[in-house]
Design a protein around this motif. Structure first.
Motif, short mmCIF file in Angstrom:
data_model
loop_
_atom_site.label_atom_id
_atom_site.label_comp_id
_atom_site.label_asym_id
_atom_site.label_seq_id
_atom_site.Cartn_x
_atom_site.Cartn_y
_atom_site.Cartn_z
N LYS A 108 29.41 -0.44 -14.43
CA LYS A 108 30.05 -1.73 -14.23
C LYS A 108 29.01 -2.86 -14.14
O LYS A 108 29.20 -3.94 -14.70
CB LYS A 108 30.89 -1.72 -12.95
N GLU A 109 27.92 -2.58 -13.44
CA GLU A 109 26.81 -3.52 -13.33
C GLU A 109 26.26 -3.87 -14.72
O GLU A 109 26.08 -5.03 -15.06
CB GLU A 109 25.71 -2.85 -12.51
N GLN A 110 26.01 -2.82 -15.50
CA GLN A 110 25.46 -2.99 -16.86
C GLN A 110 26.42 -3.83 -17.72
O GLN A 110 25.97 -4.70 -18.48
CB GLN A 110 25.28 -1.60 -17.49
N ILE A 111 27.71 -3.59 -17.60
CA ILE A 111 28.70 -4.36 -18.37
C ILE A 111 28.66 -5.82 -17.94
O ILE A 111 28.69 -6.73 -18.77
CB ILE A 111 30.12 -3.77 -18.18
N LYS A 112 28.53 -6.06 -16.63
CA LYS A 112 28.47 -7.43 -16.11
C LYS A 112 27.26 -8.17 -16.68
O LYS A 112 27.38 -9.30 -17.16
CB LYS A 112 28.38 -7.39 -14.57
N ILE A 113 26.11 -7.50 -16.63
CA ILE A 113 24.87 -8.11 -17.17
C ILE A 113 25.04 -8.41 -18.67
O ILE A 113 24.72 -9.50 -19.13
CB ILE A 113 23.66 -7.15 -16.94
N ARG A 114 25.58 -7.45 -19.41
CA ARG A 114 25.76 -7.63 -20.85
C ARG A 114 26.67 -8.82 -21.13
O ARG A 114 26.36 -9.66 -21.98
CB ARG A 114 26.40 -6.35 -21.43
N ASP A 115 27.77 -8.95 -20.37
CA ASP A 115 28.72 -10.03 -20.63
C ASP A 115 28.15 -11.39 -20.26
O ASP A 115 28.45 -12.39 -20.91
CB ASP A 115 30.03 -9.76 -19.89
N GLN A 116 27.33 -11.44 -19.22
CA GLN A 116 26.67 -12.71 -18.86
C GLN A 116 25.76 -13.16 -19.99
O GLN A 116 25.75 -14.32 -20.37
CB GLN A 116 25.86 -12.54 -17.57
N HIS A 117 25.00 -12.21 -20.56
CA HIS A 117 24.11 -12.53 -21.68
C HIS A 117 24.91 -13.05 -22.88
O HIS A 117 24.51 -13.98 -23.55
CB HIS A 117 23.28 -11.31 -22.08
N THR A 118 26.05 -12.42 -23.14
CA THR A 118 26.85 -12.80 -24.29
C THR A 118 27.40 -14.21 -24.10
O THR A 118 27.43 -15.00 -25.04
CB THR A 118 28.02 -11.81 -24.47
#
Lengths: 124, 124, 124, 124, 124
Positions: A108-118
């Motif tokens: 979930k953390e990794q998905i959050k980081i990825r979406d912030q970058h996007t």
């Protein structure tokens, strides 16, 4: 049941064969037992989960083999490693299915980081 | 022949082996029955669809195995998960072939979102 | 030998096993016959092309299995679907080898579109 | 032993099975002989290179199977085709190992072109 | 048992079969011995590491097969080659597990270079 089983075969099998959605995975009992609350630990503790096996003796699991690799690797070395082409959502789905609490939060953390970058990328 | 088989084994097999284009998938009858209108439900309901099997007893399906994974996963957990390298059009083609109505709209939606993003990118 | 075989089994096999470069593909005779001018139609029409088989009875084809999937899928549903990671040139090479005229033009078109986009990108 | 075998079967096998790092490749003797200076031609010319075989009769080659595909495809149709995800350096390493002179220069050229593009990108 | 086996076959096998997480790798003893401090060298030196084998005689290793390829390739030709889709962190994890000192620093270097590039990209 475990204790009874351990009487007839005092040492439980060290290696475990899994048939995940048609693909064979080979791992150790020790790895699967790492998260004691997970469905995989229950699978090999032979107490509360009765599981089917295929003709080669592999435990049958009705899930996708591709997303299972990061799950198993997490149990092996404790880290979440996602290749570029693999949808994190696919791994999250499996982490939830196998009930591996710490891995769920890692994904979930990794998905959050990825979406912030996007979002940042889209703003440019 | 099928009817004869169902006489001798009143309980249908819990696990189903599929040979999709040469690759073996292992799943449960329950998963395949999830969308009762799909071709996969009809395949295992043993009533209206006579299907061939290979020598290992796997149902033969003349389709691509790669695009079948997201289809099967959708039946397993109800979500559409597409890896970066997989053409959504390939999955759409299969969702239509297997006649899984809700999945068809999920893939179409995803394609629409993807194409809107691409148009924005091209405008930059 | 082939003719003798067709005497004993008047109905040709519905399913065909192909060994493409070492990988097994399972498909129907009907699919392979879809483009009557293709080498694959000739392979299963048992008239003008004598082909070798491996020990499991699969037709041996000395080509790459990875680029064969889009070829076979085209014969299955009539569309060209290319995943992001697959070089279109690899598929073109196979479309030409198997002599599937319409697919050849579909791949060439896709390559043209891709290269126009790349030129635009480079100009930026 | 090899010479004895060639006495009983004067015509060398048309099809050759290779076990490259654990994966099976099926190809023709003709394909492997295409570059007469390559290690693969020497492997099947049964004269100067004694090679081990696995229990299924496949020639054992201690190399990576993934990077072998473009090598074999080059021998099949004379072109270098690299998928997006495949490191050209991995293919170069194999082209050098198998000693396919023209392919070596093709890969080097491709790497040069790729790196020039990357430099241009970095300058932006 | 191992010692008894080594008595009856004084020449150790030239080829070694590994079952890494369920996938079969074929390599030479020579390759595995290249880094004498690695766990793989100890595996085939049959002295200090007792390892289990599967029914086909392959050494069982409880690790991911995908990240093992770059490890084995490094032992084959001394270079680190990473495909675009493969997470370097996954390879680092394995290099550390197999204890291949020089490869560990090669992967760390590659990760450093990659992260520097990413930072530059983010600054733009």
């Amino acid at each position: 049941m475990d204790s009874e089983n351990s009487k007839s075969s005092p040492q439980p099998q060290k290696w475990v064969k899994l048939n995940v959605g048609g693909n064979i995975f080979m791992t150790s009992r020790e790895t699967l037992l790492r998260d004691s609350n997970s469905m995989l630990a229950r699978l090999v503790s032979e107490s509360d989960l009765i599981s089917d096996k295929d003709d080669t003796g592999a435990y049958l699991i009705d899930r996708d083999p591709k997303y299972f690799s990061p799950i198993l690797n997490y149990l092996r070395h404790g880290k979440l490693i996602l290749d570029a082409g693999i949808a994190a959502e696919g791994v999250l789905e499996e982490a939830e299915f196998y009930n591996i609490t710490h891995l769920i939060s890692l994904v979930k953390e990794q998905i959050k980081i990825r979406d912030q970058h996007t979002i940042v990328d889209n703003k440019q």
